[in-house]
Design a protein around this motif. Structure first.
Motif, short mmCIF file in Angstrom:
data_model
loop_
_atom_site.label_atom_id
_atom_site.label_comp_id
_atom_site.label_asym_id
_atom_site.label_seq_id
_atom_site.Cartn_x
_atom_site.Cartn_y
_atom_site.Cartn_z
N VAL A 54 76.86 38.15 38.45
CA VAL A 54 77.22 36.89 37.80
C VAL A 54 78.28 37.15 36.74
O VAL A 54 79.28 36.44 36.64
N LEU A 55 78.09 38.18 35.93
CA LEU A 55 79.05 38.53 34.89
C LEU A 55 80.41 38.85 35.50
O LEU A 55 81.45 38.34 35.05
N GLU A 56 80.43 39.67 36.55
CA GLU A 56 81.68 40.02 37.21
C GLU A 56 82.39 38.79 37.77
O GLU A 56 83.61 38.68 37.70
N HIS A 57 81.60 37.86 38.34
CA HIS A 57 82.18 36.63 38.90
C HIS A 57 82.96 35.87 37.83
O HIS A 57 84.09 35.43 38.07
N PHE A 58 82.37 35.71 36.65
CA PHE A 58 83.05 34.96 35.61
C PHE A 58 84.18 35.75 34.96
O PHE A 58 85.18 35.18 34.54
N ASP A 67 83.75 30.97 27.98
CA ASP A 67 83.85 29.51 28.02
C ASP A 67 83.47 28.98 29.41
O ASP A 67 82.85 27.92 29.53
N ARG A 68 83.84 29.73 30.45
CA ARG A 68 83.47 29.31 31.81
C ARG A 68 81.96 29.39 32.03
O ARG A 68 81.37 28.51 32.67
#
Length: 81
Positions: A54-58, A67-68
């Protein structure tokens, strides 16, 4: 030789009353800290555990990933109408 049974302590005995009186005059009242008012648009720093994927995706989108994540969380919470 058996000993006579002990007398159970009653709530009204002198020691209990003395302890209660002592606590009453020496104990400081516990006051909850006042709640802070939330200011609109002010962000608070928190520590949050999320999956690496999830972190890598954002973070793939470059700067502004926090912010995303915030926008995605607002949408999921139903705060953006």
């Amino acid at each position: 030789m058996s000993q006579p049974p002990r007398r159970p302590r009653t709530l009204n005995d002198a020691r209990t009353e003395a302890e209660a009186a002592f606590k009453k005059v020496t104990a400081k009242p516990v006051e909850a800290p006042p709640k802070r008012q939330a200011l609109p648009g002010v962000k608070e720093m928190v520590s949050l555990r999320i999956d690496q994927a999830v972190l890598e995706h954002f973070q793939e989108g470059g700067p502004g990933w926090q912010d995303r994540i915030n926008a995605a969380l607002r949408k999921a919470a139903g705060l953006d109408g």
